[in-house]
Design a protein around this motif. Sequence first.
Motif, PDB file in Angstrom:
ATOM      1  N   SER A   3      17.553  61.365  40.030  1.00 61.00           N
ATOM      2  CA  SER A   3      17.822  61.649  41.438  1.00 61.00           C
ATOM      3  C   SER A   3      18.577  62.960  41.509  1.00 61.00           C
ATOM      4  CB  SER A   3      18.684  60.551  42.070  1.00 61.00           C
ATOM      5  OG  SER A   3      18.029  59.317  42.012  1.00 61.00           O
ATOM      6  N   TRP A   4      18.495  63.634  42.658  1.00 60.84           N
ATOM      7  CA  TRP A   4      19.226  64.876  42.824  1.00 60.84           C
ATOM      8  C   TRP A   4      19.595  65.074  44.286  1.00 60.84           C
ATOM      9  CZ3 TRP A   4      17.228  69.027  45.728  1.00 60.84           C
ATOM     10  CH2 TRP A   4      15.901  68.903  46.114  1.00 60.84           C
ATOM     11  N   MET A   5      20.679  65.850  44.511  1.00 58.17           N
ATOM     12  CA  MET A   5      21.089  66.245  45.858  1.00 58.17           C
ATOM     13  C   MET A   5      21.892  67.531  45.756  1.00 58.17           C
ATOM     14  SD  MET A   5      23.474  64.461  48.797  1.00 58.17           S
ATOM     15  CE  MET A   5      22.561  62.956  48.752  1.00 58.17           C
ATOM     16  N   LEU A   6      21.515  68.506  46.561  1.00 60.18           N
ATOM     17  CA  LEU A   6      22.236  69.772  46.553  1.00 60.18           C
ATOM     18  C   LEU A   6      23.446  69.682  47.466  1.00 60.18           C
ATOM     19  CD1 LEU A   6      19.352  72.396  46.502  1.00 60.18           C
ATOM     20  CD2 LEU A   6      20.441  71.170  44.625  1.00 60.18           C
ATOM     21  N   GLU A  51      22.284  67.833  52.667  1.00 60.41           N
ATOM     22  CA  GLU A  51      21.821  66.487  52.299  1.00 60.41           C
ATOM     23  C   GLU A  51      20.305  66.331  52.349  1.00 60.41           C
ATOM     24  OE1 GLU A  51      23.919  63.475  54.439  1.00 60.41           O
ATOM     25  OE2 GLU A  51      25.868  64.225  53.781  1.00 60.41           O
ATOM     26  N   SER A  52      19.615  67.168  53.126  1.00 60.85           N
ATOM     27  CA  SER A  52      18.158  67.055  53.196  1.00 60.85           C
ATOM     28  C   SER A  52      17.483  67.587  51.929  1.00 60.85           C
ATOM     29  CB  SER A  52      17.614  67.792  54.421  1.00 60.85           C
ATOM     30  OG  SER A  52      17.840  69.185  54.294  1.00 60.85           O
ATOM     31  N   LEU A  53      18.221  68.333  51.111  1.00 58.04           N
ATOM     32  CA  LEU A  53      17.685  68.836  49.849  1.00 58.04           C
ATOM     33  C   LEU A  53      18.027  67.841  48.756  1.00 58.04           C
ATOM     34  CD1 LEU A  53      18.536  72.618  50.192  1.00 58.04           C
ATOM     35  CD2 LEU A  53      16.327  71.503  50.532  1.00 58.04           C
ATOM     36  N   CYS A  54      17.177  66.821  48.641  1.00 63.11           N
ATOM     37  CA  CYS A  54      17.431  65.751  47.677  1.00 63.11           C
ATOM     38  C   CYS A  54      16.111  65.112  47.266  1.00 63.11           C
ATOM     39  CB  CYS A  54      18.359  64.705  48.277  1.00 63.11           C
ATOM     40  SG  CYS A  54      17.668  63.861  49.706  1.00 63.11           S
ATOM     41  N   GLY A  55      16.184  64.282  46.237  1.00 62.73           N
ATOM     42  CA  GLY A  55      15.009  63.560  45.765  1.00 62.73           C
ATOM     43  C   GLY A  55      15.432  62.389  44.908  1.00 62.73           C
ATOM     44  N   ALA A  66      10.782  67.441  36.640  1.00 61.54           N
ATOM     45  CA  ALA A  66      10.322  67.003  37.962  1.00 61.54           C
ATOM     46  C   ALA A  66      11.395  67.257  39.023  1.00 61.54           C
ATOM     47  CB  ALA A  66       9.937  65.527  37.934  1.00 61.54           C
ATOM     48  N   VAL A  67      12.661  67.093  38.649  1.00 57.62           N
ATOM     49  CA  VAL A  67      13.774  67.385  39.557  1.00 57.62           C
ATOM     50  C   VAL A  67      13.739  68.862  39.941  1.00 57.62           C
ATOM     51  CG1 VAL A  67      16.288  67.607  39.721  1.00 57.62           C
ATOM     52  CG2 VAL A  67      15.277  65.521  38.771  1.00 57.62           C
ATOM     53  N   MET A  68      13.606  69.732  38.953  1.00 54.50           N
ATOM     54  CA  MET A  68      13.620  71.167  39.221  1.00 54.50           C
ATOM     55  C   MET A  68      12.390  71.617  40.007  1.00 54.50           C
ATOM     56  SD  MET A  68      15.405  72.661  35.747  1.00 54.50           S
ATOM     57  CE  MET A  68      14.422  71.678  34.593  1.00 54.50           C
ATOM     58  N   ARG A  69      11.228  71.040  39.715  1.00 55.16           N
ATOM     59  CA  ARG A  69      10.010  71.368  40.473  1.00 55.16           C
ATOM     60  C   ARG A  69      10.178  70.985  41.939  1.00 55.16           C
ATOM     61  NH1 ARG A  69       7.146  68.784  36.323  1.00 55.16           N
ATOM     62  NH2 ARG A  69       6.575  67.175  37.813  1.00 55.16           N
ATOM     63  N   GLU A  70      10.716  69.789  42.183  1.00 60.23           N
ATOM     64  CA  GLU A  70      10.907  69.343  43.559  1.00 60.23           C
ATOM     65  C   GLU A  70      11.967  70.178  44.274  1.00 60.23           C
ATOM     66  OE1 GLU A  70      12.648  65.382  45.185  1.00 60.23           O
ATOM     67  OE2 GLU A  70      10.483  65.103  44.936  1.00 60.23           O
ATOM     68  N   ALA A  71      13.052  70.506  43.590  1.00 60.53           N
ATOM     69  CA  ALA A  71      14.095  71.352  44.185  1.00 60.53           C
ATOM     70  C   ALA A  71      13.512  72.720  44.557  1.00 60.53           C
ATOM     71  CB  ALA A  71      15.273  71.505  43.224  1.00 60.53           C
ATOM     72  N   GLU A  72      12.683  73.272  43.699  1.00 57.22           N
ATOM     73  CA  GLU A  72      12.042  74.565  43.984  1.00 57.22           C
ATOM     74  C   GLU A  72      11.199  74.485  45.257  1.00 57.22           C
ATOM     75  OE1 GLU A  72       8.856  77.701  41.999  1.00 57.22           O
ATOM     76  OE2 GLU A  72       9.202  75.773  41.032  1.00 57.22           O
ATOM     77  N   LYS A  73      10.457  73.415  45.416  1.00 55.50           N
ATOM     78  CA  LYS A  73       9.597  73.254  46.603  1.00 55.50           C
ATOM     79  C   LYS A  73      10.402  73.105  47.886  1.00 55.50           C
ATOM     80  CE  LYS A  73       5.766  71.117  44.156  1.00 55.50           C
ATOM     81  NZ  LYS A  73       5.022  69.877  43.928  1.00 55.50           N
ATOM     82  N   LYS A  74      11.556  72.443  47.796  1.00 57.22           N
ATOM     83  CA  LYS A  74      12.337  72.146  49.002  1.00 57.22           C
ATOM     84  C   LYS A  74      13.337  73.236  49.379  1.00 57.22           C
ATOM     85  CE  LYS A  74      11.980  67.127  48.915  1.00 57.22           C
ATOM     86  NZ  LYS A  74      12.745  65.869  48.981  1.00 57.22           N
ATOM     87  N   MET A  75      13.789  74.041  48.408  1.00 56.04           N
ATOM     88  CA  MET A  75      14.792  75.067  48.676  1.00 56.04           C
ATOM     89  C   MET A  75      14.162  76.284  49.339  1.00 56.04           C
ATOM     90  SD  MET A  75      17.513  75.660  45.626  1.00 56.04           S
ATOM     91  CE  MET A  75      16.313  75.626  44.328  1.00 56.04           C
ATOM     92  N   SER A  76      14.875  76.866  50.264  1.00 55.29           N
ATOM     93  CA  SER A  76      14.431  78.131  50.854  1.00 55.29           C
ATOM     94  C   SER A  76      15.191  79.281  50.200  1.00 55.29           C
ATOM     95  CB  SER A  76      14.690  78.137  52.358  1.00 55.29           C
ATOM     96  OG  SER A  76      16.088  78.170  52.608  1.00 55.29           O
TER      97      SER A  76
END
Length: 125
Positions: A60-63, A67-71, A79-89
């Motif tokens: 799991s992750w949360m920036l 709070e909306s930048l999480c998974g 997989a955490v880093m791939r998802e963070a890359e997709k969600k971060m602006s």
Amino acid sequence: MSNTTTSSTHRTEGKGNGEGKDAGAFHYTLYIANGRIYARNADNKLIDLGQATEQAGSFSWMLDGEESLCGRHLPNADAVMREAEKKMSFAFLDGQFTSLPDLIHNGEVRVADAPRRAIALRRSG
């Protein structure tokens, strides 16, 4: 190849006419270490973005600060880093590099052997 550096990011223009795959992209490296997600920019500044935890084989992750930048329920650190890359602006990450301290000389933060992912973000608009 021409490079343009701002105070918190690094942009690499595409080869030749600037229409390459990474034309206008800002390049970073994400790391997972010590239960945290870190990012490094091309100026070698290292910052702590938030938490990345593993429990019973699920990540799991949360920036911090967003709070909306999480998974949840991800199979591994990549997989955490791939998802963070997709969600971060770009705007979010650029703001973090502007406001957070540089941890590169902090003896407690070690990312040399940590899982990593090179990412490229574009400025929107």
